[in-house]
Design a protein around this motif. Structure first.
Motif, PDB file in Angstrom:
ATOM      1  N   ASN A   9       0.823  -1.210   0.000  1.00  0.00           N
ATOM      2  CA  ASN A   9       0.000   0.000   0.000  1.00  0.00           C
ATOM      3  C   ASN A   9       0.856   1.259   0.000  1.00  0.00           C
ATOM      4  OD1 ASN A   9      -2.373  -1.453   0.021  1.00  0.00           O
ATOM      5  ND2 ASN A   9      -2.445  -1.532   2.251  1.00  0.00           N
ATOM      6  N   ASN A  10       2.084   1.143   0.532  1.00  0.00           N
ATOM      7  CA  ASN A  10       2.968   2.296   0.597  1.00  0.00           C
ATOM      8  C   ASN A  10       3.855   2.431  -0.638  1.00  0.00           C
ATOM      9  OD1 ASN A  10       1.997   2.985   3.102  1.00  0.00           O
ATOM     10  ND2 ASN A  10       3.516   1.753   4.181  1.00  0.00           N
ATOM     11  N   MET A  11       3.900   1.396  -1.459  1.00  0.00           N
ATOM     12  CA  MET A  11       4.726   1.439  -2.661  1.00  0.00           C
ATOM     13  C   MET A  11       4.114   2.386  -3.681  1.00  0.00           C
ATOM     14  SD  MET A  11       5.709  -2.574  -3.135  1.00  0.00           S
ATOM     15  CE  MET A  11       6.563  -2.278  -4.648  1.00  0.00           C
ATOM     16  N   LYS A  12       4.964   3.123  -4.356  1.00  0.00           N
ATOM     17  CA  LYS A  12       4.490   4.030  -5.391  1.00  0.00           C
ATOM     18  C   LYS A  12       4.061   3.191  -6.593  1.00  0.00           C
ATOM     19  CE  LYS A  12       5.684   8.369  -7.461  1.00  0.00           C
ATOM     20  NZ  LYS A  12       6.678   9.426  -7.549  1.00  0.00           N
ATOM     21  N   ARG A  13       2.852   3.424  -7.059  1.00  0.00           N
ATOM     22  CA  ARG A  13       2.334   2.646  -8.185  1.00  0.00           C
ATOM     23  C   ARG A  13       2.875   3.224  -9.477  1.00  0.00           C
ATOM     24  NH1 ARG A  13      -3.727   1.037  -7.314  1.00  0.00           N
ATOM     25  NH2 ARG A  13      -3.057  -0.689  -8.596  1.00  0.00           N
ATOM     26  N   LYS A  14       3.373   2.352 -10.353  1.00  0.00           N
ATOM     27  CA  LYS A  14       3.931   2.781 -11.630  1.00  0.00           C
ATOM     28  C   LYS A  14       2.812   3.092 -12.604  1.00  0.00           C
ATOM     29  CE  LYS A  14       8.176   0.144 -11.155  1.00  0.00           C
ATOM     30  NZ  LYS A  14       9.015  -0.882 -11.757  1.00  0.00           N
ATOM     31  N   LYS A  15       3.113   4.047 -13.514  1.00  0.00           N
ATOM     32  CA  LYS A  15       2.125   4.469 -14.495  1.00  0.00           C
ATOM     33  C   LYS A  15       2.588   4.135 -15.901  1.00  0.00           C
ATOM     34  CE  LYS A  15       0.050   8.063 -11.738  1.00  0.00           C
ATOM     35  NZ  LYS A  15      -0.483   9.406 -11.719  1.00  0.00           N
ATOM     36  N   ILE A  22      -2.549   3.357 -14.291  1.00  0.00           N
ATOM     37  CA  ILE A  22      -1.803   2.532 -13.343  1.00  0.00           C
ATOM     38  C   ILE A  22      -1.455   1.197 -14.007  1.00  0.00           C
ATOM     39  CG2 ILE A  22      -1.894   1.352 -11.108  1.00  0.00           C
ATOM     40  CD1 ILE A  22      -1.826   4.401 -10.890  1.00  0.00           C
ATOM     41  N   LEU A  23      -0.199   0.771 -13.872  1.00  0.00           N
ATOM     42  CA  LEU A  23       0.238  -0.487 -14.466  1.00  0.00           C
ATOM     43  C   LEU A  23      -0.225  -1.676 -13.637  1.00  0.00           C
ATOM     44  CD1 LEU A  23       3.951   0.217 -15.445  1.00  0.00           C
ATOM     45  CD2 LEU A  23       1.954   0.247 -16.915  1.00  0.00           C
ATOM     46  N   PRO A  24      -0.745  -2.709 -14.286  1.00  0.00           N
ATOM     47  CA  PRO A  24      -1.006  -3.960 -13.571  1.00  0.00           C
ATOM     48  C   PRO A  24       0.335  -4.538 -13.101  1.00  0.00           C
ATOM     49  CG  PRO A  24      -2.074  -3.965 -15.731  1.00  0.00           C
ATOM     50  CD  PRO A  24      -1.173  -2.769 -15.683  1.00  0.00           C
ATOM     51  N   PRO A  25       0.334  -5.365 -12.061  1.00  0.00           N
ATOM     52  CA  PRO A  25       1.595  -5.895 -11.524  1.00  0.00           C
ATOM     53  C   PRO A  25       2.465  -6.618 -12.551  1.00  0.00           C
ATOM     54  CG  PRO A  25      -0.228  -6.427 -10.064  1.00  0.00           C
ATOM     55  CD  PRO A  25      -0.824  -5.798 -11.293  1.00  0.00           C
ATOM     56  N   SER A  26       1.857  -7.197 -13.577  1.00  0.00           N
ATOM     57  CA  SER A  26       2.622  -7.974 -14.556  1.00  0.00           C
ATOM     58  C   SER A  26       3.235  -7.118 -15.663  1.00  0.00           C
ATOM     59  CB  SER A  26       1.720  -9.036 -15.176  1.00  0.00           C
ATOM     60  OG  SER A  26       0.649  -8.409 -15.863  1.00  0.00           O
ATOM     61  N   ARG A  27       3.015  -5.820 -15.652  1.00  0.00           N
ATOM     62  CA  ARG A  27       3.503  -4.946 -16.732  1.00  0.00           C
ATOM     63  C   ARG A  27       4.543  -3.964 -16.205  1.00  0.00           C
ATOM     64  NH1 ARG A  27       0.771  -5.257 -21.885  1.00  0.00           N
ATOM     65  NH2 ARG A  27      -0.972  -6.647 -21.630  1.00  0.00           N
ATOM     66  N   PHE A  28       5.446  -3.535 -17.108  1.00  0.00           N
ATOM     67  CA  PHE A  28       6.539  -2.663 -16.698  1.00  0.00           C
ATOM     68  C   PHE A  28       6.483  -1.261 -17.299  1.00  0.00           C
ATOM     69  CE2 PHE A  28       8.014  -7.021 -16.367  1.00  0.00           C
ATOM     70  CZ  PHE A  28       8.369  -7.059 -15.034  1.00  0.00           C
ATOM     71  N   SER A  32      -1.488  -1.696 -21.270  1.00  0.00           N
ATOM     72  CA  SER A  32      -2.241  -2.600 -22.143  1.00  0.00           C
ATOM     73  C   SER A  32      -1.495  -2.823 -23.441  1.00  0.00           C
ATOM     74  CB  SER A  32      -3.616  -1.988 -22.457  1.00  0.00           C
ATOM     75  OG  SER A  32      -3.437  -0.833 -23.262  1.00  0.00           O
ATOM     76  N   ASP A  33      -1.946  -3.815 -24.201  1.00  0.00           N
ATOM     77  CA  ASP A  33      -1.363  -4.071 -25.518  1.00  0.00           C
ATOM     78  C   ASP A  33      -1.626  -2.906 -26.466  1.00  0.00           C
ATOM     79  OD1 ASP A  33      -0.415  -6.501 -24.658  1.00  0.00           O
ATOM     80  OD2 ASP A  33      -2.065  -7.652 -25.518  1.00  0.00           O
TER      81      ASP A  33
END
Length: 127
Positions: A9-15, A22-28, A32-33
């Motif tokens: 919850n404290n981690m900065k979410r990647k965009k 917001i990036l899903p956990p499996s994407r860097f 989306s495609d």
């Protein structure tokens, strides 16, 4: 090594580097495609302009991450929330032409035979 466990919850979410979503956990890099193809193919991603991708998260924020017809939020929406072009012109990504809809209402709007009334209603909702 000692330290406290990582609190997600404290981690900065990647965009996403294309749309800012917001990036899903499996994407860097891309959410989306479609965003990935936009960059790698140089295509307009099925006719959408880059402004649309860059505005999606801002429009979701403006609409409180809720379908503007039903009030369903992104946590309760099985098909996800979508950004809809009110005039259905994928190149018209002005804020007053974009609205957040749940999957169910997005499909409903596209299937209406006469779209004049729903366009008027949607424009009134976002005023």
């Amino acid at each position: 090594m000692t330290g406290s466990p990582i609190n997600q919850n404290n981690m900065k979410r990647k965009k996403c580097i294309v749309c800012g979503g917001i990036l899903p956990p499996s994407r860097f890099k891309y959410c989306s495609d479609i965003c990935m193809r936009f960059v790698h193919d140089g295509s307009m991603a099925n006719g959408y302009d880059i402004a649309f991708f860059k505005k999606q998260s801002r429009i979701m924020d403006r609409d409180n991450h809720q379908c503007k017809l039903s009030g369903v939020n992104d946590d309760d929406c099985g098909g996800g929330l979508h950004i809809h072009h009110i005039d259905e012109d994928k190149q018209n990504s002005k804020d007053d032409n974009l609205i957040t809809l749940c999957y169910k209402h997005h499909m409903f709007v596209h299937k209406l035979p006469d779209k004049r009334l729903i366009r008027h209603i949607l424009r009134e909702i976002i005023k």
